[in-house]
Scaffold this active site. Structure first.
Site, PDB file in Angstrom:
ATOM      1  N   LEU A  21       0.744  -1.170   0.079  1.00 14.14           N
ATOM      2  CA  LEU A  21      -0.026   0.125  -0.069  1.00 14.14           C
ATOM      3  C   LEU A  21       0.780   1.284  -0.315  1.00 14.14           C
ATOM      4  CD1 LEU A  21      -2.821  -0.780   2.460  1.00 14.14           C
ATOM      5  CD2 LEU A  21      -2.898  -1.005   0.252  1.00 14.14           C
ATOM      6  N   GLY A  22       1.991   1.284   0.491  1.00 19.20           N
ATOM      7  CA  GLY A  22       3.015   2.511   0.456  1.00 19.20           C
ATOM      8  C   GLY A  22       3.925   2.313   1.744  1.00 19.20           C
ATOM      9  N   GLY A  24       5.781   5.001   4.956  1.00 16.93           N
ATOM     10  CA  GLY A  24       6.148   6.183   5.727  1.00 16.93           C
ATOM     11  C   GLY A  24       7.261   6.181   6.286  1.00 16.93           C
ATOM     12  N   GLY A  25       7.557   7.148   7.211  1.00 16.90           N
ATOM     13  CA  GLY A  25       8.727   7.546   7.875  1.00 16.90           C
ATOM     14  C   GLY A  25       9.299   6.413   8.822  1.00 16.90           C
ATOM     15  N   MET A  26       8.258   5.644   9.349  1.00 12.85           N
ATOM     16  CA  MET A  26       8.350   4.521  10.475  1.00 12.85           C
ATOM     17  C   MET A  26       8.395   3.096   9.621  1.00 12.85           C
ATOM     18  SD  MET A  26       6.198   6.021  13.726  1.00 12.85           S
ATOM     19  CE  MET A  26       6.231   4.420  14.388  1.00 12.85           C
ATOM     20  N   GLN A  28       6.777   0.145   6.333  1.00 12.70           N
ATOM     21  CA  GLN A  28       6.195  -0.092   5.178  1.00 12.70           C
ATOM     22  C   GLN A  28       4.710  -0.688   5.506  1.00 12.70           C
ATOM     23  OE1 GLN A  28       8.957  -3.115   3.644  1.00 12.70           O
ATOM     24  NE2 GLN A  28       9.295  -1.658   1.900  1.00 12.70           N
ATOM     25  N   VAL A  29       3.909  -0.245   4.525  1.00 14.42           N
ATOM     26  CA  VAL A  29       2.468  -0.958   4.673  1.00 14.42           C
ATOM     27  C   VAL A  29       1.773  -1.625   3.512  1.00 14.42           C
ATOM     28  CG1 VAL A  29      -0.090   0.037   5.364  1.00 14.42           C
ATOM     29  CG2 VAL A  29       1.968   1.537   5.735  1.00 14.42           C
ATOM     30  N   LYS A  43       1.222  -2.617   8.989  1.00 11.62           N
ATOM     31  CA  LYS A  43       2.609  -1.834   9.156  1.00 11.62           C
ATOM     32  C   LYS A  43       3.601  -2.479   9.723  1.00 11.62           C
ATOM     33  CE  LYS A  43       2.757   2.740   9.436  1.00 11.62           C
ATOM     34  NZ  LYS A  43       2.683   3.994   9.713  1.00 11.62           N
ATOM     35  N   ASP A 137       0.599  14.719  12.469  1.00 11.05           N
ATOM     36  CA  ASP A 137       0.877  14.566  10.955  1.00 11.05           C
ATOM     37  C   ASP A 137      -0.249  14.441   9.994  1.00 11.05           C
ATOM     38  OD1 ASP A 137       2.795  14.369   8.787  1.00 11.05           O
ATOM     39  OD2 ASP A 137       2.838  12.267   8.856  1.00 11.05           O
TER      40      ASP A 137
END
Length: 672
Positions: A21-22, A24-26, A28-29, A43, A137
């Site tokens: 799915l994408g 983020g800074g923390m 992978q999803v 995540k 955020d």
């Protein structure tokens, strides 16, 4: 949704993973399937965080806090294992596009839909605040448009209101600058009013397609957020939207409305449904998730549970020589999520006085965030093809003439080819080097072309007659980069003889030698011509152009910095370092950003003439266009079948040229 890649896990806990799915800074999803067949978002935390026990403790506390968030407009946390390796968290999957995706594809939403959107987001934020959290955020990529209303997602950096156990530390900032509140940018305590500010930015984006604080650089965005009025041109004045957004964007937290106030103002008659085009996107996402679940058949896969061994990289010097004398037949590029890490600019330190940049807003915090969804763009507007076949000498560095009519390209055969850009035809080759031509540069007046080669020489060519006017041969090893000063009087050349040489263009004589510790790869003049930057193995230096004295040494990088470029305003220096692009603040000489996304070594970096975009090329065969405000999607230009060795913007910024080992130069229309 993208398919799983080799090395991705097939299962996390009891959840089968079905797609990407994408990021983020923390972490992978992934899109996944629960044991009972429900769609979920999984995540996985990044390894650099997973190895930190303090982070694991904070993550566990925040997972528990996020579990307590209720309401109709958030994605609930359904499972987590902070002790796993790596830690993971599972939320309900909400089928639908992000607000970012919908607006980028179909444009701004109508006022009635924005009122409905704002009411839903305010209700979701109110639920978060009741749980004692601040989202911190909220941005278009963290808003999912579902069939039954918007959802606020990504509690990965939410922080408890009482300040205990937050994911950040004193003096740290986490979020996306173009949607941050002034107090968050300044690393001050952030409460619910900070989310109100971000909500105002998000609603302005929905109405206009951009953040109200967009600017051409990170520093400029920060300055606008903290000190300037928002750009609300295009926000409807009726329906009460502009007044509400202006109230949310008050600089002082006490001047912003509460979520209850926002709900009262937006829940009045006048809210409306999403446009049919966005509804179609939601329906498509729903169909895609159903198809993925039905196709999984309820059987957990066992393949790819362990990452396959990663291929060893060839030594960097061998790779550099190899990509000049022949194509490397690199694998086709894979589009991956992109992460931008912004780091503390700190104080100047003791490295020496930096060049004066008193007008530069300073970033004094650390931030980590993901860019928005990537947009893959193809095909190019035109392809210029060399004779030969893959494996023949590659196209190396390029440069447009100042009027944009001619494109000069070096190549591994030792020639410089000139192309008529408008006619898309060759004007012939300049022959004279005894080895590969690594670098070319037009003088500011367009009358002279410089070329640097692996034969250790630099040739100056009269562009009109196509004849050599000077041969500069004082380097003792490869010449890697040549560049003219803004006034055209001086030529700088980076060589593998541990030096950057400065030449008087009129006489062809050396006027200064700047000694580096190791082989020099990149060199660049600041836009005002006062500073020269150079790069070698892991070190970037600034030199006073008039005296040749060192001004500063930037923090060392783990990889060699192969190429460097100044932003047009001279405030930022970009460098190609390993598979990353590093951004330095020229005034403080500190790293302020790292752009992740390429899957192999970056070969070239180039700012657009307006400074709003940075282009990079890589061994992974792709070209990436990075929005320097980090409020719009990164664009990925695919099409080359071998390493891409250089990128160059036309003087008007409308065309990007990319040169590759596949013996093509691709011209991309980047105004779209």
């Amino acid at each position: 949704m993208d398919p799983l890649q080799p090395g991705d896990p097939a299962q996390v806990g009891s959840y089968r993973l079905l797609g990407r799915l994408g990021a983020g800074g923390m972490g992978q999803v992934f899109f996944g399937r629960s044991p009972g067949g429900r769609p979920v978002a999984v995540k996985l935390i990044r390894p650099e965080h997973a190895g930190n026990e303090q982070f694991r403790t904070r993550f566990a506390r925040e997972v528990e806090a996020a579990r307590s968030v209720g309401g109709f407009h958030t994605a609930p946390v359904v499972d987590a294992d902070p002790a796993a390796d790596p830690p993971w968290m599972v939320t309900a999957y909400i089928p639908g596009p992000s607000l970012q995706e919908a607006v980028v594809r179909y444009g701004a939403l109508p006022p009635e839909a924005i009122r409905s959107l704002g009411a839903g987001l305010a209700e979701g934020l109110a639920a978060i605040h009741r749980a004692g959290l601040v989202h911190r955020d909220l941005k278009p990529a963290n808003v999912i448009l579902a069939s039954d209303g918007p959802r606020v997602i990504d509690f990965g950096i939410a922080r408890a209101l009482d300040g205990a156990g937050g994911v950040t530390h004193t003096g740290a900032v986490v979020g996306t600058f173009a949607y941050m509140s002034p107090e968050q940018v300044r690393a001050e305590p952030v409460g619910p009013a900070g989310d109100a500010f971000s909500l105002g930015c998000v609603l302005a984006f929905a109405a206009t397609g951009h953040s109200p604080f967009d600017a051409g650089s990170i520093a400029a965005v920060v300055h606008r957020v903290t000190s300037e009025a928002p750009d609300l041109e295009g926000v409807p004045a009726d329906h009460g939207l502009r007044d509400l957004i202006e109230a949310c964007l008050a600089k002082a937290p006490a001047g912003r409305p509460s979520m209850g106030d926002v709900l009262m103002r937006l829940s009045e008659p006048g809210a409306g449904d999403l446009p049919p085009t966005v509804v179609d996107m939601i329906t498509s996402k729903e169909s895609q998730s159903r198809a993925a679940l039905e196709g999984s058949g309820g059987h957990a896969a066992t393949e790819h549970l362990e990452p396959p061994p990663q291929p060893q990289r060839a030594p960097s010097l061998i790779r550099r020589r190899a990509f000049l004398v022949g194509g490397l037949a690199a694998a086709a590029a894979v589009t991956v999520p992109v992460v931008v890490v912004l780091a503390n600019s700190g104080d100047p330190g003791a490295a020496g006085a930096a060049p004066s940049r008193s007008a530069t807003p300073k970033i004094t915090a650390r931030a980590e965030f993901a860019t928005q969804t990537e947009v893959v763009v193809s095909p190019p507007a035109a392809v210029l093809t060399y004779e030969g076949s893959p494996g023949d000498p590659s196209v190396t560095q390029m440069d447009f003439s100042p009027d944009g009519k001619i494109l000069a390209c070096g190549n591994g055969s030792g020639d410089v080819r000139l192309w008529d850009v408008a006619a898309r035809r060759s004007l012939g080759d300049l022959e004279g080097h005894d080895d590969a031509v690594r670098s070319v540069a037009f003088s500011p007046d367009g009358r002279t072309l410089a070329s640097g080669g692996l034969d250790g020489t630099i040739r100056l060519w009269d562009v009109a007659s196509r004849r050599t006017t000077s041969v500069l041969d004082e380097h003792l090893d490869y010449v890697w980069t040549v560049v003219f000063s803004p006034d055209g009087k001086t030529l700088a050349s980076a060589g593998w003889d541990d030096s950057v040489r400065l030449w008087d263009v009129a006489t062809g004589r050396t006027v200064d030698v700047l000694t580096t510790d190791t082989s020099a790869f990149g060199t660049a003049f600041s836009p005002d011509g006062e500073i020269i930057a150079s790069s070698d193995d892991a070190t970037v230096r600034l030199w006073d152009a008039s005296t040749g004295r060192p001004v500063a040494v930037f923090p060392e990088e783990a990889d060699t910095v192969d190429d460097i470029a100044f932003s047009p305003d001279g405030r930022t220096l970009a460098g190609a370092s390993g598979d990353e692009v590093v951004l330095w603040d020229v005034g403080t000489r500190r790293v302020i950003g790292t752009l992740f996304g390429h899957t192999d070594s970056v070969t070239s970096v180039e700012f657009s003439p307006d400074g709003g975009t940075l282009a990079s090329s890589s061994f992974d065969t792709s070209v990436r266009l990075w929005d320097m405000t980090f409020s719009r999607p990164t664009r990925v230009l695919n099409g080359h079948t071998d390493v891409v060795l250089s990128v160059e913007f036309s003087p008007d910024g409308g065309t990007l040229a990319s040169g590759s080992g596949d013996l093509t130069v691709r011209l991309w229309d980047v105004r779209q």
